[in-house]
Design a protein around this motif. Sequence first.
Motif, short mmCIF file in Angstrom:
data_model
loop_
_atom_site.label_atom_id
_atom_site.label_comp_id
_atom_site.label_asym_id
_atom_site.label_seq_id
_atom_site.Cartn_x
_atom_site.Cartn_y
_atom_site.Cartn_z
N UNK A 393 0.95 -1.31 -0.07
CA UNK A 393 0.15 -0.11 0.11
C UNK A 393 0.67 1.33 -0.25
N UNK A 394 2.15 1.12 0.14
CA UNK A 394 2.85 2.46 -0.09
C UNK A 394 4.01 2.85 1.32
N UNK A 395 3.82 2.17 2.33
CA UNK A 395 4.71 2.19 3.40
C UNK A 395 6.07 1.66 2.90
N UNK A 396 7.21 2.33 2.73
CA UNK A 396 8.59 2.16 2.61
C UNK A 396 9.67 2.84 3.47
N UNK A 397 9.78 2.25 4.65
CA UNK A 397 10.65 3.05 5.61
C UNK A 397 11.99 3.09 5.05
N UNK A 398 12.52 2.61 3.94
CA UNK A 398 13.92 2.74 3.52
C UNK A 398 13.84 4.22 2.77
N UNK A 399 12.68 4.62 2.40
CA UNK A 399 12.80 5.69 1.86
C UNK A 399 12.17 7.17 2.57
N UNK A 400 11.16 6.85 3.63
CA UNK A 400 10.40 7.81 4.19
C UNK A 400 9.94 7.21 5.30
N UNK A 401 9.78 8.27 6.39
CA UNK A 401 9.22 7.73 7.62
C UNK A 401 7.91 8.50 7.93
N UNK A 402 6.68 8.04 7.73
CA UNK A 402 5.61 8.98 8.36
C UNK A 402 5.26 8.78 9.61
N UNK A 403 5.61 7.55 10.32
CA UNK A 403 5.35 7.66 11.72
C UNK A 403 4.19 7.32 12.06
N UNK A 404 3.25 6.74 11.25
CA UNK A 404 1.73 6.74 11.32
C UNK A 404 1.25 5.31 11.41
N UNK A 405 0.03 5.13 11.84
CA UNK A 405 -0.77 3.80 11.66
C UNK A 405 -1.80 3.89 10.44
N UNK A 406 -2.00 3.04 9.79
CA UNK A 406 -2.91 2.99 8.81
C UNK A 406 -3.95 1.80 9.07
N UNK A 407 -5.04 1.68 8.40
CA UNK A 407 -6.25 0.61 8.28
C UNK A 407 -6.54 0.62 7.01
#
Length: 414
Positions: A393-407
């Motif tokens: 769905x687009x979470x990629x911590x090697x590129x950026x860190x939204x520090x969020x929780x998704x549902x």
Amino acid sequence: MTPTTRILRRAGTLAGLCLAVTAAPSLAQEGEPIKIGVLEDQSGDFAAATNVKVHAIELAASEINEAGGIDGRPVELVIYDTQSDNRRYQEFMRRVLQSDQVDVVFAGFSSASREAYRPIVNQFDGLAFYNNQYEGGVCDANMIVTGAVPEQQFSTLIPWMMEQYGPNVYTIAADYNFGQISAEWVRQIVEEQGGTMVGEEFIPLGVSQFSQTIQNIQASEADFVVTLLVGAAQASYYEQANASDVNLPMASSVNVGQGYEHKRFTPPSLADMYVTTNYIEEIDTPASNDFVDRFRTMFPDEPYINQEAANSYIAMNLYKQLVERAGTTDHDAVREVIAEGDVCFDGPSGNVCLDPQSQHMSHTIYLAHVNEDHSIDFPQTWENIAPYWLGDEGCDLTQNDPSAQYTPSNPPGQ
């Protein structure tokens, strides 16, 4: 002066007093200790499921220290009892990061506790392992998650139950973020599989009387009940449902694997409960049996070794590997090792690997079935399931860190 002691510090629950509880002659290592904060509920509503996590961490620390430590440095545990109280998590998280200056923290049982302390970890740029199964969706570079998530537990369990028992599903769930988001996952999968939600109830934590809920289930046309109940009080549902002859199969991602209700309650109150779990002590493999033997040698009175204990033990060994490969406890260096995509460990549940995009862990998922006498069999196993949803769905911590929780209704990228 060569340190020759393995130090395990346990914090008192009153006034936060720390004291040494173990000083075993086991090491002959140079170097400062690597300090690991441990915030777990050793008292309160969740203690039955979480004391074993602390013991698993102590077992791993003992084994690591006896083998020479992490990169030649002894492990020092700084342990606080969070008392099943989210305010304690916040208080002790600040303390371990500011005053104790630990290198990493292992923390949290309920998702509410995790979300209570996670902003503090981010504020101080700490690094925390969350070793519970949960509702999924946390995309945060300061968090490493070793517990199973919905694509590993629900995407296996719900279609299997619908195929075996029918399309009509009734969910009862704890009324906080874990239960609400988990129920959303169940709802979505039931719809995708062509089924029908015939009922859904959210139960406040601490509620122990279920007469109205049981009447509602009996009045429905449910083929099976999904139970996402948490804590000692809510677990009383099972004996009440059995006494009322509900007689419906049950499915869960938490019960049995977490709270070992099949050991705590009188048969057959858990009969025909199906649970997807990445580990329980009944798993009969050489790796699991060896883990259970070592665990009970150190803690002979342990009531049950659950999935969170295995996850905590694995997490300690993953952290050892990360620090030794990075050559430092620096968090950016540790994350660079995770980004290489080959951090794996052969543990009590088999081989597991960290996903670099989400910093969650792959799992083999076991379908545990509770029999009439509360013995366990395993009608199905799904090998090596990756925690794919966040990355897809687009979470990629090697590129950026939204520090969020998704549902499911609020995925990354929206």
